[in-house]
Design an enzyme around this catalytic site. Structure first.
Site, PDB file in Angstrom:
ATOM      1  N   ASN A   1       0.880  -1.180   0.000  1.00 28.30           N
ATOM      2  CA  ASN A   1       0.000   0.000   0.000  1.00 28.30           C
ATOM      3  C   ASN A   1       0.911   1.221   0.000  1.00 28.30           C
ATOM      4  OD1 ASN A   1      -1.735   2.078   0.549  1.00 28.30           O
ATOM      5  ND2 ASN A   1      -2.329   1.370   2.594  1.00 28.30           N
ATOM      6  N   TRP A   2       1.005   1.854  -1.161  1.00 26.86           N
ATOM      7  CA  TRP A   2       1.947   2.980  -1.279  1.00 26.86           C
ATOM      8  C   TRP A   2       1.431   4.261  -0.619  1.00 26.86           C
ATOM      9  CZ3 TRP A   2       4.435   2.882  -6.897  1.00 26.86           C
ATOM     10  CH2 TRP A   2       5.286   1.766  -6.976  1.00 26.86           C
ATOM     11  N   LYS A   3       0.170   4.250  -0.202  1.00 23.32           N
ATOM     12  CA  LYS A   3      -0.412   5.439   0.458  1.00 23.32           C
ATOM     13  C   LYS A   3      -0.195   6.673  -0.437  1.00 23.32           C
ATOM     14  CE  LYS A   3       0.014   3.124   4.868  1.00 23.32           C
ATOM     15  NZ  LYS A   3       0.150   3.183   6.310  1.00 23.32           N
TER      16      LYS A   3
ATOM     17  N   HIS B   1      -9.307   1.547   5.276  1.00 22.27           N
ATOM     18  CA  HIS B   1      -8.024   1.670   5.978  1.00 22.27           C
ATOM     19  C   HIS B   1      -8.192   2.642   7.147  1.00 22.27           C
ATOM     20  CE1 HIS B   1      -3.838   2.609   6.811  1.00 22.27           C
ATOM     21  NE2 HIS B   1      -3.521   1.508   6.146  1.00 22.27           N
TER      22      HIS B   1
ATOM     23  N   GLU C   1      -6.412   4.955   8.160  1.00 20.16           N
ATOM     24  CA  GLU C   1      -6.101   6.352   7.831  1.00 20.16           C
ATOM     25  C   GLU C   1      -7.298   7.027   7.167  1.00 20.16           C
ATOM     26  OE1 GLU C   1      -2.442   5.485   5.798  1.00 20.16           O
ATOM     27  OE2 GLU C   1      -1.521   4.991   7.721  1.00 20.16           O
TER      28      GLU C   1
ATOM     29  N   GLU D   1      -5.127  -4.650  10.784  1.00 14.07           N
ATOM     30  CA  GLU D   1      -4.012  -3.721  11.014  1.00 14.07           C
ATOM     31  C   GLU D   1      -4.246  -2.969  12.321  1.00 14.07           C
ATOM     32  OE1 GLU D   1      -2.072  -2.502   7.040  1.00 14.07           O
ATOM     33  OE2 GLU D   1      -3.847  -1.263   7.263  1.00 14.07           O
TER      34      GLU D   1
ATOM     35  N   GLY E   1       3.168   2.095  10.927  1.00 15.20           N
ATOM     36  CA  GLY E   1       4.212   3.106  10.784  1.00 15.20           C
ATOM     37  C   GLY E   1       4.978   3.385  12.064  1.00 15.20           C
TER      38      GLY E   1
ATOM     39  N   SER F   1       3.818  -2.310  10.332  1.00 15.49           N
ATOM     40  CA  SER F   1       5.266  -2.444  10.530  1.00 15.49           C
ATOM     41  C   SER F   1       5.830  -3.798  10.104  1.00 15.49           C
ATOM     42  CB  SER F   1       5.642  -2.139  11.988  1.00 15.49           C
ATOM     43  OG  SER F   1       5.281  -0.805  12.306  1.00 15.49           O
TER      44      SER F   1
ATOM     45  N   GLY G   1       2.968  -1.061   4.275  1.00 15.47           N
ATOM     46  CA  GLY G   1       3.051   0.356   3.934  1.00 15.47           C
ATOM     47  C   GLY G   1       4.477   0.747   3.602  1.00 15.47           C
ATOM     48  N   GLY G   2       5.166   1.344   4.578  1.00 13.51           N
ATOM     49  CA  GLY G   2       6.493   1.911   4.361  1.00 13.51           C
ATOM     50  C   GLY G   2       7.466   0.989   3.638  1.00 13.51           C
TER      51      GLY G   2
HETATM   52  P1  13P Z   1       3.375   0.299   7.687  1.00  8.87           P
HETATM   53  O1  13P Z   1       3.799  -1.004   7.030  1.00  8.87           O
HETATM   54  O2  13P Z   1       4.107   1.482   7.195  1.00  8.87           O
HETATM   55  O3  13P Z   1       3.328   0.155   9.169  1.00  8.87           O
HETATM   56  O4  13P Z   1       1.847   0.538   7.221  1.00  8.87           O
HETATM   57  C1  13P Z   1       0.938  -0.484   7.337  1.00  8.87           C
HETATM   58  C2  13P Z   1      -0.278  -0.104   6.601  1.00  8.87           C
HETATM   59  O5  13P Z   1      -0.997   0.792   7.007  1.00  8.87           O
HETATM   60  C3  13P Z   1      -0.575  -0.807   5.349  1.00  8.87           C
HETATM   61  O6  13P Z   1      -1.860  -0.532   4.900  1.00  8.87           O
END
Ligand code: 13P
Length: 256
Positions: free
Chosen positions: A10-12, A93, A95, A164, A170, A211, A232-233
């Site tokens: 997920n590149w956000k 999600h 966020e 999640e 993150g 993470s 994510g990251g």
């Molecule tokens: P991180 O892997 O950066 O913790 O993010 C997880 C996430 O929100 C994937 O959707």
């Protein structure tokens, strides 16, 4: 036989066309790592271009509107992301729940619309740290899913759930193996209640997110009923994302 582990990046809100080389590198390597199903969800602006780079991996969107078209400035519908080359969409999600006050009802309406448009959906859920400290994590997550999951017909075949924990996103903090196993078992029980016994090979996969890194991927993927990871990251470079895909491959080989 269980399904292959599903590793989704997920590149956000990251990525311009300069990142297409990462997408290409991920795709090329995923052609050799066939024990794992690999997918990337770039921002809307890169869906079409990443789809053109992808020969093996699936491309998805990170959200869609619940409506099919109309006067919704700045929104994008499920059929539009499908037209751009997405085969799935991530919905609900944390966020989006936080930054756009998305409710369970809104997530469910989006999921229904996405399925109607022929997309697969990844529905996200997760408790806050306060929920977990109060001993309410399982209640919060199962209630989110009861309100957010699409129902009817053969939706289970198009569905993935991503657990999640909000406090793990993150932050570098990962839920304890036993907590992940307990939560995934509770989600599995709910899926059984909502959709019944799955056909062979079509069990809904439950991903873990928060993470996930190359260093912890094999461990997380070996926990009972963890069917993949939402990353994510660590999905933003081919090097770290492929490290996770290799970790998933290791876990899959160890389980075989
Ligand atoms: P991180 O892997 O950066 O913790 O993010 C997880 C996430 O929100 C994937 O959707």
């Amino acid at each position: 036989m269980a399904q292959r582990p599903y590793i989704v990046g997920n590149w956000k809100m990251n990525g311009t066309r300069a990142m297409l080389s990462e997408a290409r590198a991920i795709d090329r390597a995923s052609q050799r790592l066939m024990k794992v199903e690999v997918a990337v969800a770039p921002p809307f602006t890169l869906i079409h271009a990443t789809r053109k780079e992808a020969q093996q991996m699936a491309i998805g969107a990170q959200d869609c509107h619940a409506g099919s078209e109309g006067a919704h400035t700045g929104d994008v519908s499920a059929s539009m992301v499908a037209d751009a080359g997405a085969s799935f969409v991530i919905l609900g999600h944390s966020e989006r729940r936080q930054n756009h006050t998305e409710t369970d009802e809104m997530v469910k309406a989006k999921a229904d619309s996405a399925i109607e448009a022929g997309l697969k959906v990844i529905v996200c859920c997760g408790e806050t740290e306060a929920d977990r400290d109060a001993g309410k994590a399982i209640d919060v997550v199962t209630s989110q899913l009861r309100g957010s999951l699409p129902v009817g017909g053969d939706v289970a075949e198009r569905l993935t759930v991503a657990y999640e924990p909000v406090w793990a996103i993150g932050t570098g903090r990962v839920a304890a193996d036993s907590d992940v196993a307990e939560m995934h078992a509770a989600i599995r029980a709910l899926l059984l209640e909502l959709y019944g016994e799955p056909e062979e090979d079509s069990e809904v996969r439950i991903l873990y997110g928060g993470s996930v890194k190359p260093e912890n991927a094999a461990q997380i993927l070996s926990i009972a009923d963890v069917g993949g990871a939402l990353v994510g990251g660590a999905s933003l470079t081919a090097e770290s994302f492929l490290g996770i895909v290799m970790g998933a491959t290791e876990a899959e080989e160890a389980a075989a």
